[in-house]
Design a protein around this motif. Structure first.
Motif, PDB file in Angstrom:
ATOM      1  N   THR A   7       0.832  -1.190   0.000  1.00  0.00           N
ATOM      2  CA  THR A   7       0.000   0.000   0.000  1.00  0.00           C
ATOM      3  C   THR A   7       0.870   1.243   0.000  1.00  0.00           C
ATOM      4  OG1 THR A   7      -1.657  -1.182   1.263  1.00  0.00           O
ATOM      5  CG2 THR A   7      -1.829   1.208   1.235  1.00  0.00           C
ATOM      6  N   ASN A 147      -7.345  -2.512   4.012  1.00  0.00           N
ATOM      7  CA  ASN A 147      -7.407  -1.954   5.366  1.00  0.00           C
ATOM      8  C   ASN A 147      -6.171  -1.129   5.691  1.00  0.00           C
ATOM      9  OD1 ASN A 147      -9.891  -3.136   5.825  1.00  0.00           O
ATOM     10  ND2 ASN A 147      -9.062  -4.926   6.859  1.00  0.00           N
ATOM     11  N   GLU A 148      -5.002  -1.606   5.252  1.00  0.00           N
ATOM     12  CA  GLU A 148      -3.783  -0.837   5.470  1.00  0.00           C
ATOM     13  C   GLU A 148      -3.842   0.501   4.745  1.00  0.00           C
ATOM     14  OE1 GLU A 148      -1.297  -1.416   7.496  1.00  0.00           O
ATOM     15  OE2 GLU A 148      -2.266  -3.237   8.208  1.00  0.00           O
ATOM     16  N   SER A 271      -9.294  -3.248  11.066  1.00  0.00           N
ATOM     17  CA  SER A 271      -8.285  -4.073  10.402  1.00  0.00           C
ATOM     18  C   SER A 271      -7.948  -5.306  11.238  1.00  0.00           C
ATOM     19  CB  SER A 271      -7.024  -3.248  10.136  1.00  0.00           C
ATOM     20  OG  SER A 271      -6.025  -4.020   9.508  1.00  0.00           O
ATOM     21  N   LYS A 275      -8.358  -9.137  10.204  1.00  0.00           N
ATOM     22  CA  LYS A 275      -7.187 -10.012  10.231  1.00  0.00           C
ATOM     23  C   LYS A 275      -7.467 -11.256  11.067  1.00  0.00           C
ATOM     24  CE  LYS A 275      -3.197  -8.052  10.622  1.00  0.00           C
ATOM     25  NZ  LYS A 275      -2.004  -7.358  11.173  1.00  0.00           N
TER      26      LYS A 275
END
Length: 579
Positions: A7, A147-148, A271, A275
């Motif tokens: 990202t 999400n990152e 996130s 995960k």
């Protein structure tokens, strides 16, 4: 060859306070163990995976191994009883971890075939342990990468807001050219001037009747044109430097920055939730693949046994010891066993494909970590409940929501407080002009209702507090449910061992009885069916134990703690593939 998602997010927000109140909305993240019971030797048929990219042929080779008990004990460990696939050789493929190239490139996703920017190649072996698969999952999951990106965007927004009350220095440079052309009508102006002059002269110098004086109005009017053609052109330049500095904002800047930081914490909590869910999905698919592989081998084992029974039935029929009905029953049982074996192999392939999709490879993933069960009891349920209250990201998300509501409350409380600013501007020229000063502004009336805004933020804070209580109650109940599921699966696996031992002994006696003419082929088929059922149920109980343990660790917010229980397990089922 795989790829990992990276990202590279950028976000810039420029906000300037220009002497007015700012309001924003905050959107509501090891002890020794006793050996088990005795088990007989197990015959396992190995099927070489025809989809292995290293194999030149496309036909499946079949090979049979026998696993003998060690001192008639059934403590199955991964080192002593792992089933090795002799027909597959690794030729240069190994897990190299994450090897990031010097430059990020655009790669093609092997599943969707879409281009993914800002990625780097990743070498992945087709033989993966659970821990290796977990590490790979972090690198290749589009959901985690997205999400990152969201976290990075929120962090950049917070960084941008931190400089909102710094001095703003700006420069102004201008250059312009002009051309003006106009025909101006002066006739009405001219007539008015003439009349005014004539009237003025008559009032000041009364003329005698015999004296002729000049007409002063006409003399002036002759010199004035009836129209004028205006035509001008040119250019101008200018430059200047100015500064605006909000020296007092009544806490608005702190509230805005705090709200943005709380949104970042919410993104982090979201996130973590995703995960943990992905970790649980990986464990589910990984060990379902192992269970499907075991089921396929048990079906192959049953098929091999029934082949021997069928061969013996054929000899007994030829010698006249059994009837034609008994012979046909043996043939029918063999056909059913073959069909079930084919179905089990297809189910195993499907389970491996599901694991392959999750790890986003274009080849089969072969799991090397076996199903396991620990005979040791779990810690008390209160231990896991304390872990959940301390680590679960759901509570972290609720805390981030409360922080946002608190910052909104602080922002609403600044509604009628002043904003004080220093300002200055100077021209850059030979004889410059400049201006400097200080200004303060207050909101006297209008805009957002401060009382309603404060009531809204107080309600959101109360909502967050009550949500924390509800989430905590649900977590405690979920942990207790998962804790009981683990204990039930552990008890179920251990209880099924006696069924496995009994079914194996009955099968052995029925096979001997068939040779001696005491039992029929039906007796052998029924015994084989019971043996297959008992062994399959025990493998399913092991998978239930693994899945319940994974769910327990996820509900505690510590999914990777599952690996510690895996490594400490004293019972491990056989596995086809090894690293």
């Amino acid at each position: 060859m795989k790829f990992a998602l990276s990202t590279l997010s950028t976000a810039v927000i420029t906000v300037m306070l220009m002497g007015m109140s700012v309001a924003t909305s905050v959107s509501a993240n090891v002890d020794d163990v006793e050996p088990q019971n005795d088990v007989p030797a197990v015959t396992v048929t190995q099927i070489v995976d025809a989809d292995n990219p290293l194999q030149t042929g496309h036909t499946a080779a079949v090979q049979t191994n026998t696993i003998a008990p060690a001192d008639n004990k059934s403590v199955i460990n991964n080192t002593a009883t792992t089933i090795h696939n002799q027909s597959i050789e690794l030729k240069g493929i190994e897990l190299k971890g994450i090897e990031q190239k010097s430059n990020l490139t655009t790669l093609i996703d092997p599943i969707t075939h879409k281009a993914v920017d800002n990625s780097y190649p990743l070498e992945v072996s087709s033989f993966l342990s659970l821990e290796q698969a977990q590490n790979i999952l972090l690198q290749v999951s589009p959901k985690l990468a997205a999400n990152e990106a969201a976290i990075a965007a929120s962090q950049f927004q917070t960084d941008a807001l931190k400089t909102i009350d710094n001095p703003l220095v700006f420069a102004r440079v201008s250059a312009s050219a002009y051309h003006v052309e106009e025909d101006i009508d002066l006739s009405s102006l001219k007539n008015g001037i003439v009349n005014e002059i004539n009237n003025g002269v008559d009032d000041v110098i009364p003329a005698p009747p015999t004296t002729d004086l000049p007409n002063f109005g006409e003399l002036v009017g002759e010199r004035l044109p009836n129209s004028y053609d205006f035509n001008r052109s040119g250019s101008t330049t200018g430059a200047g430097i100015g500064v605006v500095w909000p020296i007092y904002t009544a806490g608005r800047t702190t509230a805005l920055t705090g709200a943005s930081d709380a949104r970042t914490q919410e993104a982090v909590a979201d996130s973590l939730l995703d995960k943990n869910e992905l970790y649980n999905t990986l464990i589910e698919r990984y060990f379902k693949a192992q269970l499907a592989i075991i089921a396929a081998y048990l079906r192959e084992d049953a098929y091999d046994t029934l082949q021997q029974t069928d061969h013996m039935a054929q000899r007994l029929f030829e010698e006249g010891f059994i009837s034609r009905v008994d012979r046909l029953e043996a043939q029918s049982a063999l056909a059913d066993a073959k069909s079930e074996s084919v179905n089990a192999n297809n189910d195993a392939r499907l389970a491996m494909i599901a694991l392959q999709r999750l790890l986003r490879t274009d080849y089969r993933i072969k799991p090397t970590t076996p199903l396991f069960v620990s005979s040791r009891p779990l810690p008390d349920v209160s231990y896991f409940q304390d872990l959940a209250l301390s680590n679960h990201p759901g509570l972290q998300k609720v805390a981030a929501k409360r922080a946002q509501a608190q910052q909104l409350h602080a922002l609403s409380d600044t509604g009628y407080k002043p904003t004080v600013m220093l300002y200055g501007y100077g021209q850059v020229e030979k004889d410059p002009s400049w201006v400097a000063g200080i200004s303060a502004t207050w909101k006297l009336w209008g805009g957002l209702d401060k009382t309603a805004s404060l009531a809204s933020s107080n309600a959101q804070i109360r909502q967050a507090d009550l949500s924390e209580i509800e989430v905590s109650d649900n977590l405690l109940l979920l942990v207790e449910k998962n804790w009981h599921d683990v204990n039930n699966a552990q008890s179920r696996y251990q209880a099924l061992q006696s069924n496995v031992d009994l079914a194996a002994e009955v099968l052995r006696l029925r096979q001997l009885g068939l040779q001696e003419g005491v039992n029929t082929t039906v007796d052998v088929v029924q015994a084989q069916t019971q043996s297959l059922k008992a062994r399959t149920e025990q493998a399913q109980a092991a998978n239930s134990y693994v899945q319940a343990l994974a769910a327990l660790m996820q509900s505690c917010g510590t999914p990777l703690a599952f690996n510690a229980y895996l490594n400490a397990a004293d019972i491990q089922l056989p596995t086809l593939y090894s690293e």
